[in-house]
Design a protein around this motif. Sequence first.
Motif, PDB file in Angstrom:
ATOM      1  N   TYR A  46       0.695  -2.093  -6.301  1.00  0.00           N
ATOM      2  CA  TYR A  46       1.403  -0.829  -6.113  1.00  0.00           C
ATOM      3  C   TYR A  46       1.223  -0.243  -4.723  1.00  0.00           C
ATOM      4  O   TYR A  46       1.909   0.708  -4.352  1.00  0.00           O
ATOM      5  CB  TYR A  46       0.959   0.171  -7.189  1.00  0.00           C
ATOM      6  N   GLU A  51       3.675   3.084  -3.539  1.00  0.00           N
ATOM      7  CA  GLU A  51       3.513   3.962  -4.693  1.00  0.00           C
ATOM      8  C   GLU A  51       2.066   4.466  -4.764  1.00  0.00           C
ATOM      9  O   GLU A  51       1.826   5.625  -5.095  1.00  0.00           O
ATOM     10  CB  GLU A  51       3.897   3.239  -5.979  1.00  0.00           C
ATOM     11  N   ASN A 166       7.423  -4.279  -6.759  1.00  0.00           N
ATOM     12  CA  ASN A 166       7.025  -3.515  -5.581  1.00  0.00           C
ATOM     13  C   ASN A 166       7.612  -4.063  -4.293  1.00  0.00           C
ATOM     14  O   ASN A 166       7.857  -3.310  -3.350  1.00  0.00           O
ATOM     15  CB  ASN A 166       5.505  -3.427  -5.522  1.00  0.00           C
TER      16      ASN A 166
END
Length: 551
Positions: A46, A51, A166
């Motif tokens: 991530y 993120e 991602n």
Amino acid sequence: MKIVIVGGVAGGMSAATRLRRLNENAEIIVFEKGPYVSFANCGLPYHISGEIETREQLLVQTSTGLNNRFNIDVRPNHEVVQIDRENKKVMFNHNQETGVETYDYLILSTGASPITPQIKGIERSEHIFTLRSIPDLDRIMDQVQQNPKHAVVVGAGFIGLEVAENLVKKGLSVSLVEKAPQVLPPLDEEMASFIQNEVTSKNIAVYTSNSVVEFKDEGQTIVLENGEELSSDLTILSIGVQPESSLAKQAGIKTGLRDGILVNENYQTSDDNIYAVGDAIIVKQQITNQETLIPLASPANRQGRQVADIISGQTRKNKGSIGTSIVRVFDLTAASTGLNERTAKQVQLPISVLHISGKNHAGYFPNATDIHLKLIFHSETGEIYGAQAIGQEGVDKRIDVIATAIKGGLSVFDLPELELTYAPPFGSAKDPVNMAGYAAINLIEGTSESVQWYELEDELNKGKILLDVRNDQELRNGQFSHSIHIPLDNLRDEIHQLDKKKEYIVSCHSGLRSYIAERILKQNGFSVKNLDGAFALYRNIYPDKLIYNKK
């Protein structure tokens, strides 16, 4: 008492901190061959997209912090290279120097290492990575900063899917290659199809039943076994992990399945003074009692704490694991616990299977979304073997409940009795878990009989007739190619159109109305079975076998 722990992160650090809480005067040393002894390896994918914004957020604890709070001697960049069992010593390398440390008890938490296959051209290729540690992530991020356009992820398991998501969010064009015939191989085919459809809807090119056979042009061209070639500026290998047991094997400690370290119910290895936990060890699959490998963070954390308790004189038993896991893939979540249908059949368990559809909260409350739930259970006793669920919201709650039921020895007969929280924003008065229990009981007691999605074609070829009881407007979403149509609310009035000499399979959208139709027809003397999962499940797997815009 002096305890040396080889390896940090989940198992090793859980053991170290629990040991300190129980033994203030013990000497505790943790050797970690990498620079970071406590990091969130599950969060690594991530950071690729941003993120998780900063790399520092992935660092759970530092060596200094652990020493200050727990008085643990944490030694990063120290690689243990040899165990002297006779003299209870370990030899380690640090900064090109060798050292020796004694121990009373040794805990091996050496984890697992990514599988890197021997593929033609890989040794001459660049920009090929695995993702298991912070340094791995750093290398990937360095390449991402070069603005690559095309990425290939080899392996469509949990980590592979997270990495693919991602990379897409980072703006790359992504291809996903998987040797199995489906993405998410731990799930059964029909449940994984929801995730595969989600992945392809995000413009990821998916190549299942395929593997990489060659890297060309220093890794910029990837040749698949079907002959296709993919361009890649960044390749992530995510085809699984293997126990990191080389240190144990060198010391003569017994290993077994795929070189996993053998331990007893107290986590002792073949040497009574050496324990092992985490991804490196063989565990018992709690449902089948067979040996397996379950490289997940939650079992590793639990095992680390338990081995600390055992060394400290408390009674704890390694009860095994059932393998509960979850993954987010763009707008969907997939979760599973226990055995899938494929494994249950391989070990010849007497199983029944059902699929139900429900909502994450009350259907009349805004923003309710679908949950597709599969339950695998003993066809007579109702023992729960496993479950899988797909949906946008609320999947974790349902699988966690069923995982708890399995661990607690509950059966499908107990599921309707579970008193789960209910208010319209949070659930339903009859939760999908409750409904799965009711449906399972109906199957066990013979109130309902089912046909699985993969059995339908053969059953129709044997002469059975498919009866679709959806409403007229629902047919616009597609129809079975060979079926008759009577809406459920008209069934009693039009039952004379059916022939009691024929056998019927009845379907609606999700299976609820077709169950009602099954009960009506059976009580009127018809031979009927319900298509499990109904039209919604079948359409997701076999969209090309349906007829569209017929009405």
